[in-house]
Scaffold this motif. Structure first.
Motif, mmCIF file in Angstrom:
data_model
loop_
_atom_site.group_PDB
_atom_site.id
_atom_site.type_symbol
_atom_site.label_atom_id
_atom_site.label_comp_id
_atom_site.label_asym_id
_atom_site.label_seq_id
_atom_site.Cartn_x
_atom_site.Cartn_y
_atom_site.Cartn_z
ATOM 1 N N ALA A 111 25.306 -2.518 32.207
ATOM 2 C CA ALA A 111 24.421 -3.544 32.734
ATOM 3 C C ALA A 111 25.139 -4.883 32.804
ATOM 4 O O ALA A 111 25.978 -5.209 31.976
ATOM 5 C CB ALA A 111 23.176 -3.668 31.853
ATOM 6 N N LYS A 310 19.487 -8.428 42.434
ATOM 7 C CA LYS A 310 18.502 -7.434 42.028
ATOM 8 C C LYS A 310 19.158 -6.331 41.211
ATOM 9 O O LYS A 310 18.666 -5.945 40.149
ATOM 10 C CB LYS A 310 17.833 -6.825 43.271
ATOM 11 C CG LYS A 310 16.903 -7.761 44.015
ATOM 12 C CD LYS A 310 16.280 -7.036 45.199
ATOM 13 C CE LYS A 310 15.358 -7.946 45.972
ATOM 14 N NZ LYS A 310 14.766 -7.259 47.151
ATOM 15 N N ASN A 311 20.255 -5.817 41.731
ATOM 16 C CA ASN A 311 20.964 -4.723 41.066
ATOM 17 C C ASN A 311 22.454 -5.011 41.143
ATOM 18 O O ASN A 311 23.148 -4.549 42.049
ATOM 19 C CB ASN A 311 20.631 -3.388 41.728
ATOM 20 C CG ASN A 311 21.185 -2.207 40.959
ATOM 21 O OD1 ASN A 311 21.877 -2.372 39.949
ATOM 22 N ND2 ASN A 311 20.874 -1.003 41.417
ATOM 23 N N SER A 313 25.095 -4.024 39.473
ATOM 24 C CA SER A 313 26.002 -2.879 39.387
ATOM 25 C C SER A 313 26.114 -2.134 40.712
ATOM 26 O O SER A 313 27.125 -1.503 41.001
ATOM 27 C CB SER A 313 25.530 -1.916 38.298
ATOM 28 O OG SER A 313 25.557 -2.543 37.040
ATOM 29 N N TYR A 314 25.076 -2.212 41.525
ATOM 30 C CA TYR A 314 25.090 -1.594 42.847
ATOM 31 C C TYR A 314 25.626 -2.543 43.912
ATOM 32 O O TYR A 314 26.394 -2.150 44.796
ATOM 33 C CB TYR A 314 23.665 -1.150 43.214
ATOM 34 C CG TYR A 314 23.527 -0.611 44.614
ATOM 35 C CD1 TYR A 314 23.757 0.737 44.884
ATOM 36 C CD2 TYR A 314 23.159 -1.446 45.672
ATOM 37 C CE1 TYR A 314 23.625 1.234 46.176
ATOM 38 C CE2 TYR A 314 23.033 -0.952 46.958
ATOM 39 C CZ TYR A 314 23.262 0.383 47.204
ATOM 40 O OH TYR A 314 23.143 0.877 48.480
ATOM 41 N N SER A 315 25.253 -3.821 43.844
ATOM 42 C CA SER A 315 25.552 -4.762 44.920
ATOM 43 C C SER A 315 26.991 -5.263 44.891
ATOM 44 O O SER A 315 27.606 -5.430 45.944
ATOM 45 C CB SER A 315 24.597 -5.963 44.838
ATOM 46 O OG SER A 315 23.250 -5.554 44.979
#
Length: 371
Positions: A111, A310-311, A313-315
């Motif tokens: 995270a 928002k995210n 780790s994804y973005s």
């Protein structure tokens, strides 16, 4: 320990847990640590709203599209030729790709919270490494700000400055020119940037999408100019007319914007390093690469927005890689268009990308330089 804990923090955590177990065995209650303001703000703070495009792609693109795009692409092609220009950008992007892949690996390893590169590095390697690398990032941003201010001053003087030879060719050339005047203009611009920083970063974050649209429009006009402008003769700066060999004789005073011609392309394929008329030093692969590499930096801009995503780790990995690929394609396309349409003497001497053929309003270009 949680996934937000630095990996090098395990020894301290192990010692604390050991002391807690000993206290429980002795019958003493262990007081739970009080949550700091950072933890409370993360639980009850405002929701993160930025998506991959607005939070990572746009900031990274705006950071990577520096003054090199508008002022130095022709300089690179004029000295090192199209083949070596491709090689330079390939080497530069291999270097930054190593950093991008490292950021992607760290950002997907747990995270993320606010703090950007410092948070990711300190969580993976410890606060000592994070602090030292954070200091280098600070110094890099200082040098980058100086580069952008100097690029803005150069663009302003090229448009509104009185030429050093005193020959005025436009009614808009009213600003005094010279070394000390350039220093004064740069100091004023730096103070203006300081005032913006004192007001807060919200000014930039709220207008980021508008700035992105302006930059894309200007890039579009640059690409259109190569096709829309007819061939014509370009007058070179007076200081660029000296013989490249440095013997004091006069060289060509004009150059040609030829449009798309195979002869122009063949003349720009191979390297032809000469003496730079601004520094009076012989250019080499290393010096041209040093100028060009400034346009490949800024890849951490999206990672530094980790607290507003928002995210993250994804973005962060997807947005950063997308921006890097996009800028790589744009830089190589500009090199090809320069090599196909501009004489070598023009690309080495004229400051902006498409020579004097650029049809975009000059105030738009100056606005982009300032942003």
């Amino acid at each position: 320990m949680t996934e937000r804990t630095p990996l090098l923090h395990y020894r301290l955590s192990a010692s604390v847990n050991e002391s807690e177990r000993q206290s429980l065995q002795s019958g003493h209650a262990v007081e739970q640590p009080r949550k700091g303001p950072r933890h409370r703000s993360s639980e009850h703070g405002s929701p993160k709203k930025l998506s991959t495009f607005f939070g990572v792609v746009i900031p990274t693109l705006l950071s990577m599209f520096s003054v090199v795009v508008f002022l130095r692409i022709g300089f690179v092609v004029g000295h090192c030729g199209l083949y070596q220009a491709f090689g330079m950008f390939f080497v530069a992007y291999v270097i930054i790709s190593l950093t991008v892949l490292s950021v992607c690996a760290i950002s997907t390893n747990g995270a993320l919270d606010a703090g950007g590169a410092y948070y990711m590095i300190s969580r993976a390697l410890g606060p000592e490494f994070g602090g030292s690398i954070g200091l280098m990032f600070f110094l890099a941003n200082v040098c980058g700000s100086a580069l952008y201010v100097l690029g803005l001053v150069e663009a302003v003087l090229a448009t509104f400055g009185v030429p050093e030879d005193g020959i005025i060719t436009s009614q808009y050339q009213v600003l005094p020119s010279g070394y000390w005047w350039s220093l004064l203009y740069g100091t004023v611009m730096a103070l203006l940037c300081l005032l913006v920083c004192l007001v807060g970063a919200d000014i930039y974050s709220k207008a980021a999408f508008l700035i992105f649209l302006v930059v894309m429009v200007v890039l579009l006009t640059i690409f259109i100019s190569f096709f829309a402008v007819t061939p014509h003769v370009v007058t070179l700066p007076a200081e660029a007319t000296l013989n490249p060999n440095g013997n004091g004789t006069l060289g060509p005073t004009t150059a040609n914007f030829t449009g798309f011609k195979i002869d122009t392309l063949l003349g720009n394929l191979w390297a032809d390093y000469t003496e730079d008329y601004t520094t009076h030093k012989m250019m080499t692969f290393a010096t041209v690469f040093a100028v060009m590499f400034n346009g490949c930096t800024g890849i951490m801009a999206g990672s530094n927005m980790s607290g507003d995503l928002k995210n993250p780790s994804y973005s962060i990995p997807r947005g950063t890689i997308t921006a890097v690929i996009f800028t790589y394609i744009i830089y190589n396309l500009l090199c090809v268009l320069e090599a196909c349409s501009c004489d070598r003497s023009e690309t080495r001497s004229v400051v902006h990308t498409a020579g004097s053929s650029l049809p975009a309003p000059k105030w738009i270009l100056l606005f982009v330089f300032f942003l």
